[in-house]
Design a protein around this motif. Structure first.
Motif, short mmCIF file in Angstrom:
data_model
loop_
_atom_site.label_atom_id
_atom_site.label_comp_id
_atom_site.label_asym_id
_atom_site.label_seq_id
_atom_site.Cartn_x
_atom_site.Cartn_y
_atom_site.Cartn_z
N MET A 75 0.77 -1.15 0.01
CA MET A 75 0.06 -0.04 -0.08
C MET A 75 0.77 1.24 0.02
O MET A 75 0.71 2.10 -0.73
N ASN A 76 1.91 1.37 0.84
CA ASN A 76 2.78 2.40 0.77
C ASN A 76 3.61 2.85 -0.45
O ASN A 76 3.54 3.89 -0.86
N LYS A 77 3.95 1.63 -1.14
CA LYS A 77 4.46 1.68 -2.31
C LYS A 77 3.93 2.55 -3.38
O LYS A 77 4.22 3.04 -4.06
N HIS A 78 2.38 2.10 -3.33
CA HIS A 78 1.75 2.67 -4.59
C HIS A 78 0.92 4.05 -4.06
O HIS A 78 0.51 4.75 -4.87
N SER A 79 1.19 4.53 -2.61
CA SER A 79 0.59 5.59 -2.29
C SER A 79 1.54 6.88 -2.16
O SER A 79 1.14 8.11 -2.19
N TYR A 80 2.89 6.54 -2.26
CA TYR A 80 3.92 7.65 -2.21
C TYR A 80 3.77 8.55 -3.15
O TYR A 80 3.85 9.75 -3.08
N GLU A 81 3.73 8.36 -4.41
CA GLU A 81 3.63 9.41 -5.52
C GLU A 81 2.19 10.41 -5.30
O GLU A 81 2.23 11.49 -5.55
N GLY A 82 1.15 9.76 -4.90
CA GLY A 82 0.24 10.48 -4.86
C GLY A 82 0.26 11.48 -3.56
O GLY A 82 -0.35 12.75 -3.65
N ILE A 83 0.72 10.88 -2.44
CA ILE A 83 1.04 11.79 -1.32
C ILE A 83 2.10 12.83 -1.91
O ILE A 83 1.73 14.01 -1.63
N VAL A 84 3.11 12.43 -2.33
CA VAL A 84 3.93 13.75 -2.97
C VAL A 84 3.21 14.73 -3.64
O VAL A 84 3.64 15.99 -3.41
#
Length: 51
Positions: free
Chosen positions: A1-10
């Protein structure tokens, strides 16, 4: 989940430029994004109450 969420968070951090990030202890992508963008962050931890 973290791997796929990082770019959206940034992307959201770059768009909204918050002064502080509050992230869940299981969503460490939020903490990593905060550090990479030099934004202070706090981690929220919820745990069941033990009697």
């Amino acid at each position: 989940m973290n791997k796929h969420s990082y770019e959206g968070i940034v992307g959201l951090l770059d768009k909204f430029k918050p002064d502080l990030i509050i992230t869940d202890h299981q969503m460490f992508a939020g903490a990593i994004a905060a550090v990479n963008r030099n934004i202070p962050y706090a981690t929220s931890v919820t745990a069941p109450s033990c009697n």
